[in-house]
Write an enzyme that holds these catalytic residues in place. Structure first.
Site, mmCIF file in Angstrom:
data_model
loop_
_atom_site.group_PDB
_atom_site.id
_atom_site.type_symbol
_atom_site.label_atom_id
_atom_site.label_comp_id
_atom_site.label_asym_id
_atom_site.label_seq_id
_atom_site.Cartn_x
_atom_site.Cartn_y
_atom_site.Cartn_z
ATOM 1 N N ASP A 13 0.805 -1.226 0.000
ATOM 2 C CA ASP A 13 0.000 0.000 0.000
ATOM 3 C C ASP A 13 0.836 1.273 0.000
ATOM 4 O O ASP A 13 0.430 2.302 0.538
ATOM 5 C CB ASP A 13 -0.973 0.011 1.207
ATOM 6 C CG ASP A 13 -1.880 -1.199 1.206
ATOM 7 O OD1 ASP A 13 -2.250 -1.659 0.116
ATOM 8 O OD2 ASP A 13 -2.222 -1.684 2.294
ATOM 9 N N GLY A 15 1.493 3.000 -2.573
ATOM 10 C CA GLY A 15 1.086 3.873 -3.682
ATOM 11 C C GLY A 15 1.654 3.361 -5.005
ATOM 12 O O GLY A 15 1.859 4.130 -5.943
ATOM 13 N N LYS A 16 1.873 2.030 -5.069
ATOM 14 C CA LYS A 16 2.452 1.444 -6.288
ATOM 15 C C LYS A 16 1.553 1.657 -7.495
ATOM 16 O O LYS A 16 2.046 1.914 -8.597
ATOM 17 C CB LYS A 16 2.687 -0.072 -6.095
ATOM 18 C CG LYS A 16 3.678 -0.406 -5.003
ATOM 19 C CD LYS A 16 3.762 -1.903 -4.776
ATOM 20 C CE LYS A 16 2.478 -2.498 -4.259
ATOM 21 N NZ LYS A 16 2.069 -2.069 -2.920
ATOM 22 N N GLY A 17 0.226 1.535 -7.299
ATOM 23 C CA GLY A 17 -0.709 1.694 -8.414
ATOM 24 C C GLY A 17 -0.578 3.082 -9.023
ATOM 25 O O GLY A 17 -0.485 3.242 -10.233
ATOM 26 N N GLY A 40 -4.457 -4.405 -3.828
ATOM 27 C CA GLY A 40 -5.464 -3.398 -4.134
ATOM 28 C C GLY A 40 -4.710 -2.146 -4.524
ATOM 29 O O GLY A 40 -4.067 -1.530 -3.680
ATOM 30 N N HIS A 41 -4.705 -1.828 -5.799
ATOM 31 C CA HIS A 41 -3.934 -0.686 -6.306
ATOM 32 C C HIS A 41 -4.897 0.410 -6.758
ATOM 33 O O HIS A 41 -5.797 0.142 -7.557
ATOM 34 C CB HIS A 41 -3.027 -1.129 -7.462
ATOM 35 C CG HIS A 41 -1.965 -2.100 -7.028
ATOM 36 N ND1 HIS A 41 -1.033 -2.622 -7.883
ATOM 37 C CD2 HIS A 41 -1.688 -2.635 -5.810
ATOM 38 C CE1 HIS A 41 -0.222 -3.446 -7.209
ATOM 39 N NE2 HIS A 41 -0.616 -3.470 -5.953
ATOM 40 N N GLN A 224 2.105 -6.068 -3.184
ATOM 41 C CA GLN A 224 2.605 -6.230 -1.803
ATOM 42 C C GLN A 224 3.857 -5.368 -1.582
ATOM 43 O O GLN A 224 3.967 -4.319 -2.170
ATOM 44 C CB GLN A 224 2.879 -7.712 -1.484
ATOM 45 C CG GLN A 224 1.624 -8.579 -1.334
ATOM 46 C CD GLN A 224 0.955 -8.940 -2.641
ATOM 47 O OE1 GLN A 224 1.562 -9.510 -3.527
ATOM 48 N NE2 GLN A 224 -0.312 -8.622 -2.790
ATOM 49 N N THR A 305 -9.569 -5.071 1.798
ATOM 50 C CA THR A 305 -10.354 -5.633 2.908
ATOM 51 C C THR A 305 -11.074 -4.573 3.745
ATOM 52 O O THR A 305 -11.896 -4.917 4.592
ATOM 53 C CB THR A 305 -9.425 -6.421 3.854
ATOM 54 O OG1 THR A 305 -8.391 -5.532 4.295
ATOM 55 C CG2 THR A 305 -8.785 -7.606 3.154
HETATM 56 P P1 GDP Z 1 -0.744 0.292 -3.535
HETATM 57 O O1 GDP Z 1 -1.324 -0.993 -3.047
HETATM 58 O O2 GDP Z 1 0.726 0.387 -3.259
HETATM 59 O O3 GDP Z 1 -1.059 0.571 -4.973
HETATM 60 O O4 GDP Z 1 -1.435 1.451 -2.670
HETATM 61 P P2 GDP Z 1 -3.013 1.581 -2.325
HETATM 62 O O5 GDP Z 1 -3.730 2.032 -3.541
HETATM 63 O O6 GDP Z 1 -3.513 0.364 -1.648
HETATM 64 O O7 GDP Z 1 -2.970 2.693 -1.201
HETATM 65 C C1 GDP Z 1 -2.435 3.949 -1.433
HETATM 66 C C2 GDP Z 1 -3.538 5.006 -1.225
HETATM 67 O O8 GDP Z 1 -2.929 6.277 -1.169
HETATM 68 C C3 GDP Z 1 -4.526 5.078 -2.369
HETATM 69 O O9 GDP Z 1 -5.791 5.464 -1.889
HETATM 70 C C4 GDP Z 1 -3.940 6.173 -3.261
HETATM 71 O O10 GDP Z 1 -4.925 6.823 -4.036
HETATM 72 C C5 GDP Z 1 -3.404 7.094 -2.213
HETATM 73 N N1 GDP Z 1 -2.249 7.898 -2.618
HETATM 74 C C6 GDP Z 1 -1.163 7.566 -3.371
HETATM 75 N N2 GDP Z 1 -0.280 8.581 -3.432
HETATM 76 C C7 GDP Z 1 -0.805 9.568 -2.672
HETATM 77 C C8 GDP Z 1 -0.358 10.874 -2.299
HETATM 78 O O11 GDP Z 1 0.728 11.328 -2.657
HETATM 79 N N3 GDP Z 1 -1.172 11.585 -1.469
HETATM 80 C C9 GDP Z 1 -2.380 11.123 -1.032
HETATM 81 N N4 GDP Z 1 -3.110 11.879 -0.225
HETATM 82 N N5 GDP Z 1 -2.813 9.898 -1.361
HETATM 83 C C10 GDP Z 1 -2.046 9.142 -2.161
HETATM 84 P P1 IMO Z 2 -0.819 -4.217 -2.232
HETATM 85 O O1 IMO Z 2 -0.371 -4.759 -3.555
HETATM 86 C C1 IMO Z 2 -0.891 -4.609 2.105
HETATM 87 C C2 IMO Z 2 -0.714 -8.680 3.732
HETATM 88 C C3 IMO Z 2 -1.960 -9.143 4.475
HETATM 89 C C4 IMO Z 2 -1.319 -10.085 5.482
HETATM 90 C C5 IMO Z 2 -0.201 -10.744 4.674
HETATM 91 C C6 IMO Z 2 -0.569 -12.088 4.070
HETATM 92 O O2 IMO Z 2 -2.133 -3.533 -2.272
HETATM 93 O O3 IMO Z 2 0.246 -3.411 -1.593
HETATM 94 P P2 IMO Z 2 -2.119 -12.847 2.045
HETATM 95 O O4 IMO Z 2 -3.580 -12.621 1.780
HETATM 96 O O5 IMO Z 2 -1.230 -12.327 0.968
HETATM 97 O O6 IMO Z 2 -1.800 -14.263 2.390
HETATM 98 O O7 IMO Z 2 -1.805 -11.992 3.384
HETATM 99 O O8 IMO Z 2 0.107 -9.829 3.641
HETATM 100 N N1 IMO Z 2 -0.961 -8.191 2.347
HETATM 101 C C7 IMO Z 2 -0.975 -6.895 2.013
HETATM 102 N N2 IMO Z 2 -0.864 -5.778 2.760
HETATM 103 N N3 IMO Z 2 -0.998 -4.502 0.764
HETATM 104 C C8 IMO Z 2 -1.084 -5.607 -0.013
HETATM 105 O O9 IMO Z 2 -1.071 -5.542 -1.365
HETATM 106 C C9 IMO Z 2 -1.115 -6.875 0.618
HETATM 107 N N4 IMO Z 2 -1.200 -8.146 0.164
HETATM 108 C C10 IMO Z 2 -1.098 -8.935 1.232
HETATM 109 O O10 IMO Z 2 -2.621 -8.060 5.085
HETATM 110 O O11 IMO Z 2 -0.734 -9.337 6.514
HETATM 111 MG MG MG Z 3 -2.872 -1.668 -1.826
#
Ligand code: GDP
Ligand code: IMO
Ligand code: MG
Length: 428
Positions: A13, A15-17, A40-41, A224, A305
């Site tokens: 999480d 901010g890879k997406g 979840g990206h 991840q 989740t």
């Molecule tokens: P990922 O799993 O690495 O792709 O990250 P997620 O999408 O799960 O979580 C990152 C959250 O931060 C998302 O809701 C993005 O829209 C948000 N996000 C990413 N970059 C920024 C930023 O620079 N500022 C803010 N406020 N939100 C951001």
């Molecule tokens: P993105 O790509 C954050 C965490 C779960 C748990 C552990 C194992 O959005 O960054 P699993 O279901 O993979 O067997 O869970 O890994 N986890 C993540 N945490 N971002 C993710 O993906 C994750 N994918 C798995 O919360 O601790």
């Molecule tokens: Mg994510």
């Protein structure tokens, strides 16, 4: 050398997406190489918030072809739902734009049920998985009785394999006191999804190597994060795949000489969902500040989740380690806008464990659980920086914070993100 690997530097999480969406503008192919719909990206374009779980973030650029690589575990039912959701938003997601590796493994309803049962059986030692069946699917892969995506090409063979998998899982579920699956329902839904996905199947190893040979730029979109890697993370509180840079090569099937950039993505503070050590974790007011109330979609509640994420100060020990494991050529720092308003910021620069200083994380969870962060304090800033687009529009304190992080992990930081929108980036 036309491939770039993008990897999460923390616990997911980061901010890879959003960073993948930015790099995709300059890419021809965007490929996921590990994990499944545990990811979840989030990508935000013109106010539209798009959440992707299996489909690479590059799909929102019409010139990009997307690949689901052999290293992934794919739930066909959820992939069909995601394809339909994207198509309903007007995204072109025809089989010419999305290729599924015939060698990727499939997540069946049996894996999902087994993930739930295993977590329940772990009791207070639960990993806090996303309950998407990830662990059981990778277990079947390495035990050499998994079902590969290519088997969906022959529905009869696929149906038989599925039936056997469900019967096998039901024995385990019953032994654990869990509810067995209804085999007819479980196979029916997966068979329907398989029929839908047939046109997307491809030998993506061959496809990627041909594209690379022809000079295409390939972006490998990690899921991840480094600390969730089955080898390099906080085992056993990890996922079951290799989300680090090495995993991109085995998860897609080309050699290291194709790679010229490894981009790490880090959030400018720490978050983690699920169990496991997190030395800089905060509680109370500061944690709530970092997490947000949930009013904004970017607040720290899981994309997959909905769970509240654990929050804490930035951990430079983790970043230094991630830079080492992945060999980052640069780091992109996200969510700087969220820190506006804090008087001071702390960065963990080392750990103290049993009176001894550590510059890198120790390899056992029990040591990590005893790690006391050694903090350095920097001045914060009050200005809203979300409208900054040039470095001279940023407060000096923001620049100093970024510079210090770069120094601590010995990695250049050339780009920072000041908001979730596609254009909220500052090149330093
Ligand atoms: P990922 O799993 O690495 O792709 O990250 P997620 O999408 O799960 O979580 C990152 C959250 O931060 C998302 O809701 C993005 O829209 C948000 N996000 C990413 N970059 C920024 C930023 O620079 N500022 C803010 N406020 N939100 C951001
Ligand atoms: P993105 O790509 C954050 C965490 C779960 C748990 C552990 C194992 O959005 O960054 P699993 O279901 O993979 O067997 O869970 O890994 N986890 C993540 N945490 N971002 C993710 O993906 C994750 N994918 C798995 O919360 O601790
Ligand atoms: Mg994510």
């Amino acid at each position: 050398m036309p491939a770039t690997i993008l990897v999460g530097a923390q616990w997911g999480d980061e901010g890879k997406g959003r960073v993948a969406d930015w790099l995709a503008a300059e890419s021809d192919v965007v490929a996921r190489f590990a994990g499944g719909d545990n990811a979840g990206h989030t990508v935000v374009v013109g106010g539209a918030v798009v959440k992707l779980h299996l489909v690479p973030s590059g799909i929102l650029h019409s010139h990009v072809t997307c690949v689901l690589g052999n290293g992934m575990v794919i739930n066909p039912i959820n992939l069909v739902k995601e394809i339909d959701r994207l198509a309903a938003m007007g995204v072109n997601i025809s089989p010419s734009r999305l290729h599924i590796s015939t060698k990727a493994h499939l997540i069946t309803p049996a894996h999902v049920a087994l993930d739930g049962a295993a977590e329940k059986a772990r009791g207070d030692q639960a990993i806090g998985t996303t309950l998407r069946g990830i662990g059981p699917a990778y277990m079947d892969k390495t035990a050499r009785h998994g079902i590969r995506a290519g088997q969906m090409a022959n529905l009869e063979e696929f149906g038989d394999a599925l039936q056997r998998a469900i019967e096998q899982a039901n024995k385990i579920l019953i032994a654990q006191g869990a509810e067995p699956l209804d085999a007819t329902q479980a196979t029916g839904e997966s068979m329907d999804a398989a029929a839908r996905l047939q046109p997307y199947l491809r030998d993506t190893t061959l496809y990627l190597n041909e594209r690379l040979k022809a000079g295409a730029r390939v972006l490998c979109e990690g899921a991840q994060g480094t600390l969730l890697d089955v080898d390099h993370g906080d085992y056993p509180f990890v996922t079951s795949s290799s989300p680090t840079a090495g995993g991109a090569l085995t998860g897609l099937g080309f050699g290291p000489r194709q790679v010229d950039q490894v981009v790490g993505v880090a959030k400018c503070f720490s978050t983690r969902v699920g169990s496991g050590p997190m030395p800089t974790e905060l509680e109370g007011e500061l944690a709530n500040w970092l997490r947000g109330t949930g009013e904004n979609f970017w607040d720290e509640f899981g994309t997959t989740t909905g769970r509240p994420r654990r929050c804490g100060w930035l951990d430079a020990v983790v970043l230094r380690y991630a830079a080492q494991v992945n060999g980052f050529s640069e780091l992109v720092l996200t969510k700087l806008d969220v820190l506006s308003g804090l008087n001071e910021l702390k960065i963990a620069i080392a750990y103290e464990i049993d009176g001894k200083r550590h510059d890198f994380p120790p390899s056992t969870v029990s040591e990590l659980e005893r790690a006391q962060p050694v903090y350095e304090t920097l001045p914060g800033w009050r200005d809203n920086i979300s409208r900054a687009r040039r470095s001279d529009e940023l407060p000096q304190a923001t620049l100093d914070y970024v510079h210090r992080i770069s120094q601590l992990c010995e990695t250049p930081i050339r780009t920072i993100s000041v908001g979730p929108e596609r254009d909220q980036l500052v090149e330093l």
